[in-house]
Design a protein around this motif. Structure first.
Motif, PDB file in Angstrom:
ATOM      1  N   PRO A 173      10.502  16.573  -7.093  1.00 60.99           N
ATOM      2  CA  PRO A 173       9.609  15.768  -6.247  1.00 60.99           C
ATOM      3  C   PRO A 173       9.342  14.392  -6.842  1.00 60.99           C
ATOM      4  CG  PRO A 173       8.409  17.569  -7.309  1.00 60.99           C
ATOM      5  CD  PRO A 173       9.862  17.840  -7.513  1.00 60.99           C
ATOM      6  N   PHE A 174       9.341  14.301  -8.169  1.00 60.18           N
ATOM      7  CA  PHE A 174       9.159  13.003  -8.822  1.00 60.18           C
ATOM      8  C   PHE A 174      10.281  12.055  -8.429  1.00 60.18           C
ATOM      9  CE2 PHE A 174       9.961  10.282 -12.625  1.00 60.18           C
ATOM     10  CZ  PHE A 174       8.753   9.597 -12.644  1.00 60.18           C
ATOM     11  N   LEU A 175      11.501  12.565  -8.427  1.00 66.86           N
ATOM     12  CA  LEU A 175      12.662  11.762  -8.043  1.00 66.86           C
ATOM     13  C   LEU A 175      12.594  11.353  -6.580  1.00 66.86           C
ATOM     14  CD1 LEU A 175      15.508  10.596  -8.536  1.00 66.86           C
ATOM     15  CD2 LEU A 175      16.433  12.876  -8.108  1.00 66.86           C
ATOM     16  N   LEU A 176      12.253  12.273  -5.702  1.00 64.77           N
ATOM     17  CA  LEU A 176      12.225  11.996  -4.275  1.00 64.77           C
ATOM     18  C   LEU A 176      11.117  11.001  -3.900  1.00 64.77           C
ATOM     19  CD1 LEU A 176      12.827  15.600  -2.869  1.00 64.77           C
ATOM     20  CD2 LEU A 176      14.477  13.734  -3.082  1.00 64.77           C
ATOM     21  N   LEU A 177       9.934  11.184  -4.475  1.00 63.96           N
ATOM     22  CA  LEU A 177       8.822  10.283  -4.178  1.00 63.96           C
ATOM     23  C   LEU A 177       9.095   8.874  -4.695  1.00 63.96           C
ATOM     24  CD1 LEU A 177       5.897  12.738  -4.994  1.00 63.96           C
ATOM     25  CD2 LEU A 177       6.469  11.813  -2.732  1.00 63.96           C
ATOM     26  N   ASN A 178       9.696   8.781  -5.868  1.00 63.67           N
ATOM     27  CA  ASN A 178      10.046   7.472  -6.408  1.00 63.67           C
ATOM     28  C   ASN A 178      11.156   6.815  -5.591  1.00 63.67           C
ATOM     29  OD1 ASN A 178       8.365   6.755  -8.609  1.00 63.67           O
ATOM     30  ND2 ASN A 178       9.380   8.236  -9.921  1.00 63.67           N
ATOM     31  N   ALA A 179      12.024   7.625  -5.009  1.00 69.03           N
ATOM     32  CA  ALA A 179      13.096   7.077  -4.169  1.00 69.03           C
ATOM     33  C   ALA A 179      12.497   6.355  -2.961  1.00 69.03           C
ATOM     34  CB  ALA A 179      14.037   8.191  -3.709  1.00 69.03           C
ATOM     35  N   VAL A 180      11.424   6.907  -2.413  1.00 65.53           N
ATOM     36  CA  VAL A 180      10.742   6.255  -1.294  1.00 65.53           C
ATOM     37  C   VAL A 180      10.113   4.940  -1.764  1.00 65.53           C
ATOM     38  CG1 VAL A 180       8.919   6.444   0.429  1.00 65.53           C
ATOM     39  CG2 VAL A 180      10.276   8.458  -0.176  1.00 65.53           C
ATOM     40  N   ARG A 183       0.832  -1.203   0.000  1.00 61.45           N
ATOM     41  CA  ARG A 183       0.000   0.000   0.000  1.00 61.45           C
ATOM     42  C   ARG A 183       0.866   1.251   0.000  1.00 61.45           C
ATOM     43  NH1 ARG A 183      -4.442  -2.242   4.406  1.00 61.45           N
ATOM     44  NH2 ARG A 183      -5.837  -3.248   2.881  1.00 61.45           N
ATOM     45  N   GLY A 184       1.941   1.214   0.784  1.00 58.31           N
ATOM     46  CA  GLY A 184       2.861   2.341   0.793  1.00 58.31           C
ATOM     47  C   GLY A 184       3.543   2.516  -0.546  1.00 58.31           C
ATOM     48  N   PHE A 185       3.922   1.402  -1.166  1.00 62.70           N
ATOM     49  CA  PHE A 185       4.571   1.450  -2.474  1.00 62.70           C
ATOM     50  C   PHE A 185       3.636   2.074  -3.502  1.00 62.70           C
ATOM     51  CE2 PHE A 185       5.259  -0.511  -6.645  1.00 62.70           C
ATOM     52  CZ  PHE A 185       6.579  -0.161  -6.878  1.00 62.70           C
ATOM     53  N   TYR A 186       2.404   1.599  -3.545  1.00 63.63           N
ATOM     54  CA  TYR A 186       1.422   2.137  -4.490  1.00 63.63           C
ATOM     55  C   TYR A 186       1.150   3.622  -4.217  1.00 63.63           C
ATOM     56  CZ  TYR A 186      -0.045  -2.168  -6.853  1.00 63.63           C
ATOM     57  OH  TYR A 186      -0.102  -3.292  -7.642  1.00 63.63           O
ATOM     58  N   LEU A 187       1.088   3.990  -2.957  1.00 58.56           N
ATOM     59  CA  LEU A 187       0.811   5.377  -2.594  1.00 58.56           C
ATOM     60  C   LEU A 187       1.874   6.312  -3.146  1.00 58.56           C
ATOM     61  CD1 LEU A 187      -0.796   7.527  -1.054  1.00 58.56           C
ATOM     62  CD2 LEU A 187       0.589   6.981   0.965  1.00 58.56           C
ATOM     63  N   PHE A 188       3.145   5.986  -2.900  1.00 55.76           N
ATOM     64  CA  PHE A 188       4.226   6.861  -3.354  1.00 55.76           C
ATOM     65  C   PHE A 188       4.390   6.801  -4.875  1.00 55.76           C
ATOM     66  CE2 PHE A 188       5.293   6.816   1.121  1.00 55.76           C
ATOM     67  CZ  PHE A 188       5.689   8.127   1.315  1.00 55.76           C
ATOM     68  N   GLY A 220      -1.298  13.657  -5.622  1.00 52.60           N
ATOM     69  CA  GLY A 220      -0.093  14.102  -6.307  1.00 52.60           C
ATOM     70  C   GLY A 220      -0.382  15.172  -7.347  1.00 52.60           C
ATOM     71  N   ALA A 221      -1.479  15.019  -8.069  1.00 50.00           N
ATOM     72  CA  ALA A 221      -1.845  16.000  -9.088  1.00 50.00           C
ATOM     73  C   ALA A 221      -2.127  17.361  -8.455  1.00 50.00           C
ATOM     74  CB  ALA A 221      -3.058  15.514  -9.871  1.00 50.00           C
ATOM     75  N   ILE A 222      -2.829  17.342  -7.320  1.00 45.99           N
ATOM     76  CA  ILE A 222      -3.128  18.593  -6.612  1.00 45.99           C
ATOM     77  C   ILE A 222      -1.846  19.213  -6.062  1.00 45.99           C
ATOM     78  CG2 ILE A 222      -4.333  19.608  -4.648  1.00 45.99           C
ATOM     79  CD1 ILE A 222      -6.470  17.419  -5.003  1.00 45.99           C
ATOM     80  N   ALA A 223      -1.026  18.367  -5.424  1.00 48.12           N
ATOM     81  CA  ALA A 223       0.232  18.852  -4.849  1.00 48.12           C
ATOM     82  C   ALA A 223       1.166  19.358  -5.941  1.00 48.12           C
ATOM     83  CB  ALA A 223       0.904  17.740  -4.050  1.00 48.12           C
TER      84      ALA A 223
END
Length: 210
Positions: free
Chosen positions: A159-166, A8-13, A140-143
């Motif tokens: 932010p795309f790089l950082l979120l994918n890193a998580v 769930r965390g993976f899908y979320l990020f 994500g779209a809103i943010a």
């Protein structure tokens, strides 16, 4: 339950990353100097290539038993290449988008195989896991819109790089293979062969193409 929480965390990020970046990719390309025709050609080419290479990724995952590695690459490579979207050269942007699409095209089938196996084992549902990506994409779209309004769209890759890193960090904790519980009775390649041998399915595709 721990594995379901990780998924769930993976899908979320993954959703947060895709929603914040994908929603504003056209705007980014336009700010780089591309015209409408070039943007359309770039995205159409990437989509076509994704359709062609997705089965190949499934075969590789089955043959070498490296589902987790393929999943990691599908997230990490597009994230790292995102920094190159700052380029103003069409050929560079085309290559970046194409390579990113080649790797990201396998995210859904590999991640879903983990989610389905985990849900079946825990007595949960696939939808309750997959829903997190939809939530992430919406948020994500809103943010991403807020980010673009405060900062330059040319830095939306950050932010795309950082979120994918998580997402990558979470994926590292998953087992090597999604089918560790052996609930899948056949490999991806066997499934494709069986599907292509289904005349009703082929007839449906023929009708849909007209």
């Amino acid at each position: 339950m721990e594995k379901i929480s990780k998924l769930r965390g993976f899908y979320l990020f993954l959703g947060l990353a895709g929603g914040s970046f994908g929603s504003y990719l056209s705007l980014l390309l336009k700010s780089n100097g591309l015209n409408v025709s070039q943007i359309g050609m770039l995205m159409a080419t990437g989509t076509l290539i994704a359709i062609c290479v997705q089965p190949l990724w499934g075969v590789i995952s089955d043959r070498y038993n490296q589902a987790r590695l393929v999943l990691l690459l599908s997230v990490a490579v597009p994230a790292l290449l995102a920094v190159l979207y700052r380029s103003e050269y069409f050929i560079v942007l085309m290559l970046v988008y194409t390579v990113s699409t080649i790797f990201s095209s396998t995210q859904a089938p590999i991640a879903d195989s983990y989610a389905i196996a985990a849900a079946n084992r825990a007595g949960s549902t696939y939808g309750s896991i997959r829903m997190m990506m939809s939530i992430g994409a919406a948020v994500g779209a809103i943010a991403g819109g807020q980010y673009v309004s405060k900062f330059s769209v040319s830095t939306i890759w950050l932010p795309f790089l950082l979120l994918n890193a998580v997402a990558v960090a979470i994926a590292f904790t998953l087992p090597k293979q999604a089918e560790e519980n052996h609930m899948m009775s056949q490999s991806f390649s066997q499934g494709v062969k069986k599907l292509l041998g289904n005349r009703i399915f082929l007839a449906f595709l023929g009708e849909a193409s007209w």
